[in-house]
Every structure is written in structure tokens, then in C-alpha cells.
Write a protein that holds these residues in place. Structure first.
Motif, mmCIF file in Angstrom:
data_model
loop_
_atom_site.group_PDB
_atom_site.id
_atom_site.type_symbol
_atom_site.label_atom_id
_atom_site.label_comp_id
_atom_site.label_asym_id
_atom_site.label_seq_id
_atom_site.Cartn_x
_atom_site.Cartn_y
_atom_site.Cartn_z
ATOM 1 N N TYR A 110 0.869 -1.177 0.000
ATOM 2 C CA TYR A 110 0.000 0.000 0.000
ATOM 3 C C TYR A 110 0.903 1.223 0.000
ATOM 4 N N ASN A 111 0.817 2.048 -1.021
ATOM 5 C CA ASN A 111 1.672 3.224 -1.129
ATOM 6 C C ASN A 111 0.920 4.441 -0.594
ATOM 7 N N TRP A 112 1.294 4.863 0.621
ATOM 8 C CA TRP A 112 0.620 5.983 1.265
ATOM 9 C C TRP A 112 0.831 7.285 0.501
ATOM 10 N N VAL A 113 1.948 7.416 -0.183
ATOM 11 C CA VAL A 113 2.239 8.649 -0.918
ATOM 12 C C VAL A 113 1.302 8.782 -2.110
ATOM 13 N N THR A 114 1.206 7.740 -2.942
ATOM 14 C CA THR A 114 0.350 7.832 -4.132
ATOM 15 C C THR A 114 -1.125 7.878 -3.772
ATOM 16 N N GLU A 115 -1.474 7.358 -2.609
ATOM 17 C CA GLU A 115 -2.873 7.401 -2.165
ATOM 18 C C GLU A 115 -3.241 8.743 -1.526
ATOM 19 N N GLY A 116 -2.253 9.614 -1.355
ATOM 20 C CA GLY A 116 -2.527 10.947 -0.808
ATOM 21 C C GLY A 116 -2.464 11.019 0.704
ATOM 22 N N GLY A 117 -1.891 10.019 1.344
ATOM 23 C CA GLY A 117 -1.870 9.983 2.796
ATOM 24 C C GLY A 117 -0.634 10.567 3.444
ATOM 25 N N VAL A 118 0.249 11.164 2.662
ATOM 26 C CA VAL A 118 1.475 11.720 3.230
ATOM 27 C C VAL A 118 1.549 13.207 2.913
ATOM 28 N N ASN A 119 1.620 14.003 3.953
ATOM 29 C CA ASN A 119 1.757 15.454 3.781
ATOM 30 C C ASN A 119 3.207 15.802 3.466
ATOM 31 N N PRO A 120 3.445 16.983 2.889
ATOM 32 C CA PRO A 120 4.836 17.395 2.644
ATOM 33 C C PRO A 120 5.598 17.524 3.955
ATOM 34 N N PRO A 121 6.928 17.353 3.912
ATOM 35 C CA PRO A 121 7.710 17.480 5.149
ATOM 36 C C PRO A 121 7.634 18.882 5.731
ATOM 37 N N LYS A 122 7.739 18.949 7.033
ATOM 38 C CA LYS A 122 7.695 20.235 7.730
ATOM 39 C C LYS A 122 9.095 20.571 8.221
ATOM 40 N N ASP A 123 9.458 21.811 8.131
ATOM 41 C CA ASP A 123 10.781 22.266 8.539
ATOM 42 C C ASP A 123 10.692 22.870 9.937
ATOM 43 N N PRO A 124 11.376 22.273 10.926
ATOM 44 C CA PRO A 124 11.290 22.821 12.278
ATOM 45 C C PRO A 124 12.073 24.105 12.471
ATOM 46 N N GLY A 125 12.862 24.496 11.476
ATOM 47 C CA GLY A 125 13.659 25.710 11.609
ATOM 48 C C GLY A 125 14.658 25.575 12.736
ATOM 49 N N SER A 137 2.552 14.332 12.479
ATOM 50 C CA SER A 137 2.592 13.463 11.297
ATOM 51 C C SER A 137 1.871 12.149 11.568
ATOM 52 N N GLN A 138 2.072 11.588 12.754
ATOM 53 C CA GLN A 138 1.403 10.342 13.124
ATOM 54 C C GLN A 138 -0.113 10.531 13.158
ATOM 55 N N MET A 139 -0.558 11.632 13.757
ATOM 56 C CA MET A 139 -2.003 11.888 13.835
ATOM 57 C C MET A 139 -2.595 12.156 12.449
ATOM 58 N N GLU A 140 -1.842 12.845 11.590
ATOM 59 C CA GLU A 140 -2.306 13.086 10.221
ATOM 60 C C GLU A 140 -2.478 11.758 9.482
ATOM 61 N N GLY A 141 -1.526 10.845 9.668
ATOM 62 C CA GLY A 141 -1.614 9.535 9.029
ATOM 63 C C GLY A 141 -2.800 8.736 9.541
ATOM 64 N N ALA A 142 -3.028 8.762 10.853
ATOM 65 C CA ALA A 142 -4.164 8.040 11.432
ATOM 66 C C ALA A 142 -5.493 8.625 10.947
ATOM 67 N N ALA A 143 -5.554 9.947 10.863
ATOM 68 C CA ALA A 143 -6.780 10.599 10.375
ATOM 69 C C ALA A 143 -7.027 10.239 8.914
ATOM 70 N N PHE A 144 -5.971 10.177 8.118
ATOM 71 C CA PHE A 144 -6.130 9.789 6.708
ATOM 72 C C PHE A 144 -6.609 8.342 6.604
ATOM 73 N N ALA A 145 -6.046 7.454 7.416
ATOM 74 C CA ALA A 145 -6.439 6.046 7.381
ATOM 75 C C ALA A 145 -7.925 5.892 7.695
ATOM 76 N N LYS A 146 -8.429 6.697 8.604
ATOM 77 C CA LYS A 146 -9.834 6.578 9.000
ATOM 78 C C LYS A 146 -10.775 7.314 8.047
ATOM 79 N N HIS A 147 -10.427 8.547 7.663
ATOM 80 C CA HIS A 147 -11.358 9.395 6.912
ATOM 81 C C HIS A 147 -11.047 9.491 5.422
ATOM 82 N N LYS A 148 -9.893 8.978 4.990
ATOM 83 C CA LYS A 148 -9.450 9.067 3.589
ATOM 84 C C LYS A 148 -9.420 10.521 3.117
ATOM 85 N N ASP A 149 -9.040 11.387 4.037
ATOM 86 C CA ASP A 149 -8.926 12.804 3.734
ATOM 87 C C ASP A 149 -7.649 13.309 4.403
ATOM 88 N N GLN A 150 -6.953 14.217 3.733
ATOM 89 C CA GLN A 150 -5.684 14.709 4.258
ATOM 90 C C GLN A 150 -5.915 15.907 5.176
#
Length: 166
Positions: A110-125, A137-150
Motif C-alpha cells: 500500500y503506497n501511502w504517498v500515491t494514495e494521498g496519505g502523506v503530507n509534505p515534510p515540515k521544517d522545524p527551523g 505526522s502520526q495523527m495526520e496519518g491516522a486521520a487519513f487512514a480513518k477518513h481518507k482525507d488529508q
């Protein structure tokens, strides 16, 4: 004497950047990364470090990343600022492994990137906030897995709750 002069000419001819080109690249670098230096002395110091880093990369032929926002830092400054090593290790007790039972027919891949489940990297500065970025990032992934929305969550909310200032 002639051999020494010839050697100097060859070294100068094979250098990828002239001093003038490096100064121009440094000025572009300062503009691109919004660098601000407190004095002319600090500016000159950072230009010297930038020059050393460029030449070091040329010599090692490691210029694959191009000019990054870290080019005005010495290796020791980079290490001190971005590579933290003063964390406390958790107690390493060996626990009984959890056995999972497969309850659904999941695909082998299962490719999370092509399915739209991976947000761009964030720069902590300059902020040492890797834990907050990892959490969001973990919560974003879990939310995508459940709702299929980024979703884009803010690590700043987690940082604002850190009342211990570390």
C-alpha cells in the motif's frame, strides 16, 4: 619557480568557484534564506564559513544537495544546534511481544504517498521540535487512514503546551 607558478595556475583553473562567484552565491544565499547578521564582522565570519563549506564540498565532490540553509554554519555549530544528543534513554526492560492476528484481507503493498496519505515534510527551523512534528505526522496519518482525507495539523499547538520550556 616555474613549476610552482604552473601548479598555482592549474589549481586556480580547476577551482569550480572564484572568490567573486562565491561572494555572489553568498549574497543569493543570504537573500534566499533571509539571513540576518548582527554586524559586518559576523557577516564576514559567515562568508568565510560559507566559502570553506563550498570548497570542502567541491574537494570531496559532495555537492549533490546544492547550497542549503546550513552553509553558513561550521560542522560543530551545526552539530550543536541541530543534532541533539542529551536525551534520556527510556528504561530498556524486555517486554513480552504482542501477537497480532490478521483479521482482514489487507493488500501486500500500500503506497501511502500515491494514495494521498502523506503530507509534505515540515521544517522545524531553529526549534528543537522533532517530537511535535512526529506527533502531528502520526495523527495526520491516522486521520487519513480513518477518513481518507488529508489533514494538516499544527505542531505549534503541541509546542505551546510545553510549559517546561525545554
Amino acid at each position: 619557480m616555474r613549476k610552482l607558478l604552473l601548479l598555482a595556475i592549474i589549481v586556480l583553473a580547476t577551482s569550480a568557484f572564484t572568490d567573486q562567484e562565491i561572494r555572489g552565491e553568498f549574497q543569493k544565499f543570504v537573500r534566499k534564506y533571509h539571513k540576518k547578521y548582527s554586524s559586518l564582522k559576523e557577516y564576514t565570519k559567515r562568508l568565510h564559513i560559507f566559502t570553506s563549506n563550498i570548497k570542502r564540498l567541491e574537494k570531496k565532490n559532495h555537492a549533490t544537495q546544492g547550497i542549503t540553509k546550513f552553509m553558513d554554519l561550521t560542522p560543530n555549530e551545526f552539530k550543536a544546534k541541530y543534532l541533539t544528543s542529551d536525551y534520556k534513554r527510556a528504561d530498556k526492560k524486555v517486554k513480552k511481544p504482542i501477537k497480532f492476528q490478521r483479521r482482514v484481507n489487507a493488500p501486500d503493498e500500500y503506497n501511502w504517498v500515491t494514495e494521498g496519505g502523506v503530507n509534505p515534510p515540515k521544517d522545524p527551523g531553529d526549534c528543537d521540535a522533532g517530537y511535535a512534528l512526529a506527533c502531528t505526522s502520526q495523527m495526520e496519518g491516522a486521520a487519513f487512514a480513518k477518513h481518507k482525507d488529508q489533514f494538516q495539523l499544527s505542531a505549534q499547538v503541541i509546542l505551546d503546551c510545553d510549559v517546561s520550556n525545554n
